[in-house]
Every structure is written in C-alpha cells, then in structure tokens.
Scaffold this motif. Structure first.
Motif, mmCIF file in Angstrom:
data_model
loop_
_atom_site.group_PDB
_atom_site.id
_atom_site.type_symbol
_atom_site.label_atom_id
_atom_site.label_comp_id
_atom_site.label_asym_id
_atom_site.label_seq_id
_atom_site.Cartn_x
_atom_site.Cartn_y
_atom_site.Cartn_z
ATOM 1 N N GLU A 158 96.413 -89.055 48.413
ATOM 2 C CA GLU A 158 97.697 -89.237 49.093
ATOM 3 C C GLU A 158 98.159 -87.913 49.669
ATOM 4 O OE1 GLU A 158 100.360 -90.918 46.209
ATOM 5 O OE2 GLU A 158 99.375 -92.880 46.295
ATOM 6 N N SER A 159 97.332 -87.331 50.530
ATOM 7 C CA SER A 159 97.617 -85.993 51.058
ATOM 8 C C SER A 159 98.844 -85.954 51.965
ATOM 9 C CB SER A 159 96.388 -85.450 51.797
ATOM 10 O OG SER A 159 95.984 -86.366 52.784
ATOM 11 N N ASN A 160 99.380 -87.125 52.339
ATOM 12 C CA ASN A 160 100.570 -87.141 53.185
ATOM 13 C C ASN A 160 101.855 -87.031 52.370
ATOM 14 O OD1 ASN A 160 100.329 -89.638 52.019
ATOM 15 N ND2 ASN A 160 100.951 -90.798 53.823
ATOM 16 N N GLN A 161 101.724 -87.019 51.034
ATOM 17 C CA GLN A 161 102.906 -86.892 50.180
ATOM 18 C C GLN A 161 103.314 -85.424 50.095
ATOM 19 O OE1 GLN A 161 104.575 -89.384 48.705
ATOM 20 N NE2 GLN A 161 103.175 -90.917 49.510
ATOM 21 N N LEU B 76 90.169 -93.449 37.723
ATOM 22 C CA LEU B 76 90.006 -92.003 37.870
ATOM 23 C C LEU B 76 91.337 -91.277 37.674
ATOM 24 C CD1 LEU B 76 87.578 -92.102 40.900
ATOM 25 C CD2 LEU B 76 87.008 -91.221 38.626
ATOM 26 N N CYS B 77 92.425 -91.869 38.141
ATOM 27 C CA CYS B 77 93.756 -91.260 37.949
ATOM 28 C C CYS B 77 94.111 -91.202 36.468
ATOM 29 C CB CYS B 77 94.817 -92.012 38.741
ATOM 30 S SG CYS B 77 94.716 -91.716 40.524
ATOM 31 N N THR B 78 93.765 -92.243 35.724
ATOM 32 C CA THR B 78 93.981 -92.241 34.270
ATOM 33 C C THR B 78 93.177 -91.115 33.625
ATOM 34 O OG1 THR B 78 94.396 -94.616 34.212
ATOM 35 C CG2 THR B 78 93.657 -93.596 32.142
ATOM 36 N N LEU B 79 91.934 -90.953 34.055
ATOM 37 C CA LEU B 79 91.078 -89.893 33.506
ATOM 38 C C LEU B 79 91.628 -88.520 33.856
ATOM 39 C CD1 LEU B 79 87.636 -91.525 34.293
ATOM 40 C CD2 LEU B 79 88.802 -91.443 32.068
ATOM 41 N N HIS B 80 92.126 -88.342 35.081
ATOM 42 C CA HIS B 80 92.756 -87.077 35.483
ATOM 43 C C HIS B 80 93.940 -86.774 34.564
ATOM 44 C CE1 HIS B 80 94.767 -83.956 37.808
ATOM 45 N NE2 HIS B 80 95.864 -84.684 37.670
ATOM 46 N N PRO C 238 106.752 -77.494 44.666
ATOM 47 C CA PRO C 238 106.125 -76.239 44.209
ATOM 48 C C PRO C 238 105.718 -76.331 42.744
ATOM 49 C CG PRO C 238 108.165 -75.804 45.411
ATOM 50 C CD PRO C 238 108.068 -77.297 45.244
ATOM 51 N N GLY C 239 104.504 -75.871 42.461
ATOM 52 C CA GLY C 239 104.007 -75.860 41.095
ATOM 53 C C GLY C 239 103.486 -77.194 40.601
ATOM 54 N N GLU C 240 103.584 -78.240 41.415
ATOM 55 C CA GLU C 240 103.131 -79.570 41.007
ATOM 56 C C GLU C 240 101.694 -79.783 41.511
ATOM 57 O OE1 GLU C 240 104.385 -83.751 42.604
ATOM 58 O OE2 GLU C 240 106.009 -82.956 41.380
ATOM 59 N N ASN C 241 100.942 -80.552 40.777
ATOM 60 C CA ASN C 241 99.591 -80.945 41.199
ATOM 61 C C ASN C 241 98.649 -79.764 41.403
ATOM 62 O OD1 ASN C 241 100.335 -83.663 41.200
ATOM 63 N ND2 ASN C 241 101.155 -83.481 43.263
ATOM 64 N N VAL C 242 98.780 -78.748 40.554
ATOM 65 C CA VAL C 242 97.833 -77.652 40.606
ATOM 66 C C VAL C 242 96.487 -78.203 40.154
ATOM 67 C CG1 VAL C 242 97.255 -75.386 39.656
ATOM 68 C CG2 VAL C 242 99.639 -75.958 40.150
ATOM 69 N N ALA C 243 95.457 -77.933 40.934
ATOM 70 C CA ALA C 243 94.132 -78.487 40.640
ATOM 71 C C ALA C 243 93.632 -78.011 39.274
ATOM 72 C CB ALA C 243 93.146 -78.085 41.729
ATOM 73 N N LEU C 244 93.015 -78.930 38.538
ATOM 74 C CA LEU C 244 92.385 -78.580 37.273
ATOM 75 C C LEU C 244 91.091 -77.825 37.555
ATOM 76 C CD1 LEU C 244 92.724 -81.982 35.395
ATOM 77 C CD2 LEU C 244 94.056 -79.905 34.976
ATOM 78 N N LYS D 16 82.132 -87.399 45.942
ATOM 79 C CA LYS D 16 82.955 -86.194 46.001
ATOM 80 C C LYS D 16 84.431 -86.566 45.866
ATOM 81 C CE LYS D 16 84.118 -82.083 48.530
ATOM 82 N NZ LYS D 16 83.948 -81.247 49.688
ATOM 83 N N MET D 17 84.860 -87.649 46.528
ATOM 84 C CA MET D 17 86.257 -88.057 46.459
ATOM 85 C C MET D 17 86.666 -88.355 45.013
ATOM 86 S SD MET D 17 88.319 -91.220 48.214
ATOM 87 C CE MET D 17 87.678 -92.456 47.094
ATOM 88 N N TYR D 18 85.774 -88.960 44.230
ATOM 89 C CA TYR D 18 86.091 -89.283 42.841
ATOM 90 C C TYR D 18 86.281 -87.991 42.040
ATOM 91 C CZ TYR D 18 84.083 -93.836 44.155
ATOM 92 O OH TYR D 18 83.781 -95.025 44.775
ATOM 93 N N ARG D 19 85.436 -86.999 42.308
ATOM 94 C CA ARG D 19 85.569 -85.723 41.615
ATOM 95 C C ARG D 19 86.871 -85.034 42.028
ATOM 96 N NH1 ARG D 19 80.094 -86.243 42.828
ATOM 97 N NH2 ARG D 19 80.115 -84.785 44.578
ATOM 98 N N CYS D 20 87.254 -85.190 43.297
ATOM 99 C CA CYS D 20 88.529 -84.627 43.765
ATOM 100 C C CYS D 20 89.704 -85.270 43.038
ATOM 101 C CB CYS D 20 88.680 -84.797 45.274
ATOM 102 S SG CYS D 20 87.615 -83.715 46.230
ATOM 103 N N VAL D 21 89.636 -86.578 42.787
ATOM 104 C CA VAL D 21 90.706 -87.257 42.047
ATOM 105 C C VAL D 21 90.745 -86.735 40.606
ATOM 106 C CG1 VAL D 21 91.563 -89.474 41.157
ATOM 107 C CG2 VAL D 21 90.704 -89.314 43.506
ATOM 108 N N LEU D 22 89.588 -86.510 39.986
ATOM 109 C CA LEU D 22 89.570 -85.956 38.634
ATOM 110 C C LEU D 22 90.213 -84.569 38.609
ATOM 111 C CD1 LEU D 22 86.026 -87.055 37.411
ATOM 112 C CD2 LEU D 22 88.231 -87.932 36.604
ATOM 113 N N VAL D 23 89.982 -83.781 39.648
ATOM 114 C CA VAL D 23 90.518 -82.423 39.728
ATOM 115 C C VAL D 23 92.010 -82.414 40.072
ATOM 116 C CG1 VAL D 23 90.419 -80.288 41.098
ATOM 117 C CG2 VAL D 23 88.300 -81.325 40.259
ATOM 118 N N SER D 24 92.408 -83.237 41.052
ATOM 119 C CA SER D 24 93.767 -83.145 41.605
ATOM 120 C C SER D 24 94.635 -84.380 41.393
ATOM 121 C CB SER D 24 93.688 -82.849 43.104
ATOM 122 O OG SER D 24 93.039 -81.619 43.316
ATOM 123 N N GLY D 25 94.104 -85.439 40.819
ATOM 124 C CA GLY D 25 94.890 -86.648 40.615
ATOM 125 C C GLY D 25 95.112 -87.400 41.910
ATOM 126 N N VAL D 26 96.144 -88.217 41.929
ATOM 127 C CA VAL D 26 96.416 -89.079 43.076
ATOM 128 C C VAL D 26 96.678 -88.267 44.343
ATOM 129 C CG1 VAL D 26 98.916 -89.386 42.754
ATOM 130 C CG2 VAL D 26 97.538 -91.260 43.686
#
Length: 182
Positions: free
Chosen positions: A99-102, A59-63, A106-112, A85-95
């Motif tokens: 890894e919400s504790n990372q 899924l991360c590769t697809l993101h 700023p400006g990184e990982n903006v949701a698709l 739902k979690m898989y769709r979240c990975v497609l939208v936001s990547g890893v």
C-alpha cells in the motif's frame, strides 16, 4: 537482535532447518504453516495453488509476529516459503510494502532487518522428500507451481542461498556463519 527467515519451496526442509537452528541458538521458532487460514489449507489440500490474495493477509500476520519479536529484542527464526520478492517485502515492511500510496507517519513502518536463508535444490530431490512426508496439507502435485512461482532472492535483498545437496550439519554451519559474520 537477529531475525532469520528460512525460505524455499514446500519440501525444502524449512521447518527442519529452522527449528533446529532456533533450538541450537536458544531463539524463538515460528512455522508459517501454523498461521495459514483454514481456507488456505483446504485450497492446498485440494491441489489448488494459493494466489497473492490468499497469501497477503497471512504474510502480514507473519510480519506482525516478527515486528513483535524485534520490539522485544528477541532473536527469532521463521520457516516460511517467501517465494516471491513481493512476499519477502511484506515480511520486511508489512502492509506498507503493498500500500505504497498510504502516507507514512514519521518513525512508522521502519523495515525489519531480516536475513533470508534460501534453501535451494533440484526439483527431483525435493519431490523425493515430499513423497516421504505424511500428514501435511501440501500435496506433491503443487510442487511444480511452487517452483514456477519462486523468485530466488537477489541483491539488494539480505540473503544467503544454501544448497540442499549438503548435509544438515553443513547447512546449519553455513547459516550460523552467515548470522555471526554479518
């Protein structure tokens, strides 16, 4: 710029619908099955359902593919099961979706912004389709596990649900209407 993920269980017609939609609109098309590792394909061919650990790197590769298309302002369609739902979240936001504790920069990982198109139909209809399919690594026996895993999209996810009991032209029209009206 539009990103569409045509989703559903194996045999729901994701590749058929997604590839025809992309061809009609002149968009890029990706089939998520082409990006499974050989280990994942072997597992499925042996009748062993994939688990989250098998799916997350895929899924991360697809993101990353969708992110690249968005960065180059390229409309694209991806055919991908995206069952949870979690898989769709990975497609939208990547890893970062897992890894919400990372700490985010700023400006990184903006949701698709992705429109998920859920191809939905009864298990009997999809089983009939799978029985006719040749040369695919997903055996009919895994269909029940896919339905068991499926978490149909719901608000606030950006999605439409399309019935597989409609004809292919009707399905295509419904998706195009959602793309160009939203």
């Amino acid at each position: 710029m539009v990103l569409v993920v045509v989703m559903g269980v194996s045999g729901s017609g994701k590749t058929t619908v997604g590839s025809r939609l992309a061809a009609k609109l002149g968009w890029k098309f990706y089939d998520a099955d082409d990006y499974h590792s050989s280990e994942n394909k072997k597992k499925m061919a042996s009748g062993i359902p994939l688990n989250d650990e098998d799916r997350i790197p895929w899924l991360c590769t697809l993101h990353d593919i969708l992110r690249r298309e968005e960065s180059s302002r390229q409309d694209a369609v991806l055919a991908c099961s995206a069952l949870k739902k979690m898989y769709r979240c990975v497609l939208v936001s990547g890893v970062s979706a897992i890894e919400s504790n990372q700490p985010e920069k700023p400006g990184e990982n903006v949701a698709l912004k992705i429109l998920f198109v859920h191809l939905d139909g009864p298990i009997e209809l999809i089983a009939r389709r799978l029985e006719k399919r040749r040369g695919h690594f997903m055996p009919l026996e895994l269909l029940k596990s896919q339905f068991d895993t499926l978490e149909p999209p719901k608000a606030p996810e950006n999605f439409i649900t399309v019935s597989l009991e409609k004809s292919l032209p009707e399905i295509m029209m419904e998706i195009e209407k959602a793309i160009f009206s939203g």
